[in-house]
Design a protein around this motif. Structure first.
Motif: not given
Length: 117
Positions: A29-58
């Motif tokens: 998902h992207k906005t004008a200021q940030h971009i977000y990424a998630q790896v979601i399970s095949s059934d759509g119930t769990h987020t397995l990994a995520s990262s975004s420009t909001v996180q301090a490390e990025v």
């Protein structure tokens, strides 16, 4: 049809095809200021990994959060987290956004970091 409605219509078509394949999906998902990424399970119930420009490390690794370089960093970080969780293959869900610019940079960086899609 307005711009957002068209994007959401494209996203629904893509997600129905991914759901039939049964693969984990790398969703962005992207906005004008940030971009977000998630790896979601095949059934759509769990987020397995995520990262975004909001996180301090990025955020500390880039100067601006709304550009191609920031998107590439997010792609690299989400791929590292997914591989650490044991996921190597995903389906790329671009959420109806066109495949160019920041979306393409994120996808290319994730591929270079070891994710297959």
């Amino acid at each position: 049809m307005e711009k957002k409605a068209s994007r959401l219509k494209r996203a629904l078509k893509l997600r129905s095809k991914i759901k039939n394949s049964g693969a984990n999906r790398l969703t962005i998902h992207k906005t004008a200021q940030h971009i977000y990424a998630q790896v979601i399970s095949s059934d759509g119930t769990h987020t397995l990994a995520s990262s975004s420009t909001v996180q301090a490390e990025v955020k500390s690794a880039v100067k601006n959060t709304g550009n191609v370089e920031a998107a590439a960093e997010v792609g690299k970080f989400v791929a590292q987290k997914a591989i650490a969780a044991g996921i190597t293959e995903v389906a790329f869900d671009r959420s109806g956004f066109k495949y160019h610019g920041r979306v393409k940079a994120l996808a290319d960086a994730a591929r270079e970091a070891g994710l297959k899609f």
